[in-house]
Design a protein around this motif. Structure first.
Motif, mmCIF file in Angstrom:
data_model
loop_
_atom_site.group_PDB
_atom_site.id
_atom_site.type_symbol
_atom_site.label_atom_id
_atom_site.label_comp_id
_atom_site.label_asym_id
_atom_site.label_seq_id
_atom_site.Cartn_x
_atom_site.Cartn_y
_atom_site.Cartn_z
ATOM 1 N N THR A 147 0.780 -1.031 -0.025
ATOM 2 C CA THR A 147 -0.078 -0.073 -0.186
ATOM 3 C C THR A 147 0.927 1.151 0.045
ATOM 4 N N ASN A 148 2.332 1.182 0.135
ATOM 5 C CA ASN A 148 3.050 2.250 0.383
ATOM 6 C C ASN A 148 2.488 2.992 1.240
ATOM 7 N N GLY A 150 1.847 4.945 4.783
ATOM 8 C CA GLY A 150 2.148 6.304 5.417
ATOM 9 C C GLY A 150 2.609 6.134 7.041
ATOM 10 N N GLY A 198 3.334 -0.072 -3.501
ATOM 11 C CA GLY A 198 2.103 0.603 -3.607
ATOM 12 C C GLY A 198 1.182 0.023 -4.581
ATOM 13 N N SER A 199 1.587 -1.034 -5.377
ATOM 14 C CA SER A 199 0.696 -1.319 -6.335
ATOM 15 C C SER A 199 -0.140 -2.557 -6.001
ATOM 16 N N ILE A 409 -7.134 11.096 -3.855
ATOM 17 C CA ILE A 409 -8.179 10.761 -3.107
ATOM 18 C C ILE A 409 -7.628 9.710 -1.975
ATOM 19 N N THR A 410 -6.323 9.428 -2.123
ATOM 20 C CA THR A 410 -5.814 8.375 -0.989
ATOM 21 C C THR A 410 -4.345 8.814 -0.621
ATOM 22 N N GLY A 411 -4.123 9.455 0.550
ATOM 23 C CA GLY A 411 -3.050 9.834 0.890
ATOM 24 C C GLY A 411 -1.964 8.588 1.335
ATOM 25 N N GLU A 412 -2.617 7.678 1.963
ATOM 26 C CA GLU A 412 -1.539 6.575 2.468
ATOM 27 C C GLU A 412 -2.345 5.362 2.438
ATOM 28 N N HIS A 413 -3.537 5.212 2.223
ATOM 29 C CA HIS A 413 -4.402 3.830 2.756
ATOM 30 C C HIS A 413 -4.282 2.917 1.265
ATOM 31 N N GLY A 414 -4.413 3.578 0.084
ATOM 32 C CA GLY A 414 -4.466 2.771 -1.102
ATOM 33 C C GLY A 414 -5.895 3.036 -1.688
ATOM 34 N N VAL A 415 -5.731 2.356 -2.826
ATOM 35 C CA VAL A 415 -7.059 2.547 -3.730
ATOM 36 C C VAL A 415 -7.937 1.195 -3.342
ATOM 37 N N LEU A 423 -11.216 6.979 -8.598
ATOM 38 C CA LEU A 423 -9.927 7.243 -9.329
ATOM 39 C C LEU A 423 -10.149 7.774 -10.570
ATOM 40 N N ALA A 453 -6.758 -1.446 -7.085
ATOM 41 C CA ALA A 453 -5.882 -0.356 -7.220
ATOM 42 C C ALA A 453 -6.123 0.238 -8.757
ATOM 43 N N ILE A 454 -6.413 -0.265 -9.771
ATOM 44 C CA ILE A 454 -6.642 0.515 -11.183
ATOM 45 C C ILE A 454 -7.878 -0.255 -11.600
ATOM 46 N N LYS B 185 2.049 13.467 0.223
ATOM 47 C CA LYS B 185 1.691 11.916 -0.107
ATOM 48 C C LYS B 185 0.730 11.695 -0.937
ATOM 49 N N GLY B 186 0.680 10.590 -1.214
ATOM 50 C CA GLY B 186 -0.428 10.221 -2.268
ATOM 51 C C GLY B 186 -0.077 8.866 -3.047
ATOM 52 N N VAL B 187 -0.868 7.858 -2.773
ATOM 53 C CA VAL B 187 -0.788 6.514 -3.395
ATOM 54 C C VAL B 187 -1.834 6.071 -4.168
ATOM 55 N N TYR B 190 -0.447 3.479 -9.833
ATOM 56 C CA TYR B 190 0.919 3.139 -9.677
ATOM 57 C C TYR B 190 1.869 4.404 -9.777
#
Lengths: 457, 457
Positions: A147-148, A150, A198-199, A409-415, A423, A453-454, B185-187, B190
């Protein structure tokens, strides 16, 4: 077909732990993110070695079975939610710290190592692993990489990506590759290490992580400042920046968050102000920086704790561990937008307006140093579908407004699965298409964590 | 065919500056990297707007013409060398600072902005752009992004990638995309921003860069320590780390480098020791950190400058500007490997052995904080082909040995054209193939800077 697949799986992976009982399937069907439609996996498999992961992915490629990689399941965007006809691949048993090289200031770990365990292990060397998501006591480094993640210390030490030097990754077809290097610097080839970080398990399964360690600070100082309102507290964030102080932690709590903490812990924060700014400085300059912070915040009218305040430290710990509070009879959604720092005040005012407009409750906490906010919206479950619809409308607007301010839309939690719907508001069609094509390079059959994610995978 | 192409180019781009005279073609045929075979471009075009870049790339796609993007041409790996039948696309006229947002601690710049000019512009706001390659007075931010440039302050502030928040990029087909966000920050999606950074113009042409700024340090302290030999000086690097001091700059110079500085500047460094360690600390803890550094290094037998030494600061400036010294009658090659920090002593001992074995001269300077070394090997040009062959053999061995220690072939200069020959020693075939396929996603016809950064393009 399901029975056939599972029979084949058991035959193909004789030594690998596998479960198909209903209790296990239910437990591994989701992470801590919102569930829109609960789907159970066909099976859960636990890898214990890199070869296990390779064998599992070779089998999945051969049978065209979707694979949902999973660490501790503490994610909050549904990145580890099971999807139709998938197996869940748990990495939690790959939890060995393989190497600590203090002189090189790095460690090599398996993905299932708990963030806090790594920190415990490197502490005797005077080192730390800096990224500290609020889940650090329970989340894995592999999940943090996916999740990359934070955390509180990002403003000074960066996010997970900034501490990942190299990765071992198993691709969808079972190929094991190594990216990056055991050095702090290195520019050979494209940044595949960053691409995997983060992928969310959609490009490969990370089976080894080389992390950069940082110096465990010799000194830490903590300042708590109560302000009459959020606006003044947020002005304090910019004033600390203007004083050129780089805090390790800078957390901003609104009045509703303070009231919630009072309710949970019997404290009296609410009687002392309408907003709280918590700042921690560290390193050789910690004392001087904390002094500067106190001067700046007092000057703005803040009620500031004195030097060496134990209360300030206790408040930071309280904040650190105030994660994802589920409340009976309430439907809650936590958000994770980020906005440019200077927009904090404006954005929170907007959030308050939205809460009024949509008739939902709101509290806000922000990693203020980097403009990353966690608003929580909630309604009573007694309000049924109408309440849920109002909650959704508030969420939607909170994201649209954040994007309008140049945020994300997301600083650190992931999509994950939950934030896919937003997105395309943030990223143009061409960028989404490029990402789908990048995904196809690594996972042409689309078996790795589809629908995460995408969009359109 | 060449004349046809150029005629078509002039017709297609009526408003764009274009040159085909021999002086210009010669001047834009190469950057500052080693030239193996000099090739002149068909033409040089200067973009002044994003639309210019789009039009040029649309034209190049239509005519299947190779495009070599170029900043200031200060790269040292041949990343901007012209290749057969290419045009050179200069971004040097796109040199406007579009926005400085002090409260958000970011700036938005065109790619041709000179690194030092950006720093000058943000200084009044108490901010700095941290990445500081030795070329910072002449190199562009776009070029820094293309190579993911390092510098002296990397050990504390990270490389270029760590200061790039968002990019505007024109793809090979002329499509303009935006990656990243105006937040720290931003995740979401990709990490395309990271993928473009360091891709040396092979994936797209960067036309806009949103950079994170850092606080201009309130205090800076500099310590110079002379040691009898390199081994002890390098031990000082690890000892400073063990004291948990995070210098902003930590440069290690060997005796031959000191002798070269003495020759160039009339100093007497060589009489004072056989190796020199230069350390700069900054921020609120600068004084305390410098005190700790002096104590640690004195304890190791170093002759340490006193507090407030003007000489120490002068030496750092000397080091900072001692870039790429061409010497008449000498064939010189500068290297850029990085090794894990703890291997510095061993690696430099190996370099000295190689220099003896191959009969070449050697001097070494290292960004010691991150294990990035710049050995310079040289022979007299009078030695002709035999000397050049010995130089090549020494280079080859220096890279093989660095890789054997877990290092990389390039810490901060990039692969460009010059280092392609060694990349397959560092990266496995599967990783190289993945990168070729990623390149094909962004640039299917392969017109963007072919033959650079990754092999087989």
């Amino acid at each position: 077909m399901t029975t056939d697949v599972l029979h084949d799986l058991a035959l193909a992976l004789p030594g690998v732990s596998l479960a198909t009982d209903s209790t296990t399937l239910a437990a591994y069907a989701k992470d801590q993110g919102p569930v829109q439609e609960l789907v159970e996996p066909l099976a859960v498999v636990w890898a214990e070695t890199v070869a296990d992961v390779q064998n599992i992915l070779r089998w999945a490629s051969r049978t065209n079975t979707a694979v949902v990689p999973r660490g501790a399941g503490t994610g909050v965007s549904g990145g580890a939610h099971a999807t139709r006809n998938c197996i869940v691949l748990s990495l939690e048993k790959m939890n060995r710290i393989l190497d600590i090289r203090a002189g090189d200031e790095l460690a090599v770990v398996e993905p299932g190592v708990i963030n806090a365990d790594l920190n415990e292990a490197v502490r005797p060397h005077g080192l730390m692993y800096a990224p500290d998501p609020a889940s650090y006591r329970i989340s894995t480094i592999g999940g943090n990489v996916a999740t990359n993640a934070g955390g509180l210390r990002c403003t000074k030490y960066g996010v997970t990506r900034d501490s990942v030097l190299a990765l071992d990754v198993v691709l969808a077809d079972g190929t094991l590759i190594h990216t990056g290097h055991a050095t702090f610097k290195g520019v050979a080839g494209y940044d595949l290490t960053g691409l995997f970080t983060g992928s969310e398990g959609t490009l490969g399964v990370v089976v080894g992580i080389t992390v950069r360690l940082r110096y465990l600070p010799r000194e830490v100082r903590t300042v708590a400042a109560f302000f009459p309102d959020f606006r003044t507290a947020a002005a304090g964030v910019l004033a600390v920046g203007a004083a050129r102080v780089q805090p390790a932690i800078m957390e901003l709590l609104d009045g509703a968050t303070m009231a919630a903490l009072d309710g949970a812990h019997g404290s009296d924060l609410g009687t002392r102000g309408g907003a709280l700014l918590l700042i921690q400085t560290d390193g050789f300059g910690a004392e001087a920086e904390a002094d500067a912070v106190r001067t700046v915040l007092s000057g703005l009218g803040g009620t500031v704790t004195s030097a060496g305040s134990a209360e300030a430290e206790r408040l930071v710990e309280l904040r650190r561990h105030s994660r994802g509070d589920a409340v009976d009879h309430e439907l809650r959604v936590g958000e994770d937008v980020a906005v440019p720092r200077s927009q904090l005040v404006h954005y929170v005012a907007e959030l308050e307006r939205m809460a009024r407009d949509h008739g939902v409750r709101l509290k806000v906490v922000a990693h203020a140093g980097d403009g990353n906010l966690h608003p929580t919206f909630w309604v009573s479950t007694a309000e049924g579908a109408a309440g849920a619809a109002r909650l959704d409308a508030a969420l939607d607007e909170s994201i649209t407004v954040a994007l309008g301010l140049g945020g994300t839309i997301t600083g650190e939690h992931g999509v994950g699965q939950f934030k896919l719907r937003w997105l395309s508001q943030e990223q143009q069609a061409e960028v989404l298409e490029l990402q789908r094509r990048v995904k196809a390079v690594f996972d042409p059959a689309g078996i790795l964590n589809p629908g995460k994610a995408i969009p359109g995978t």
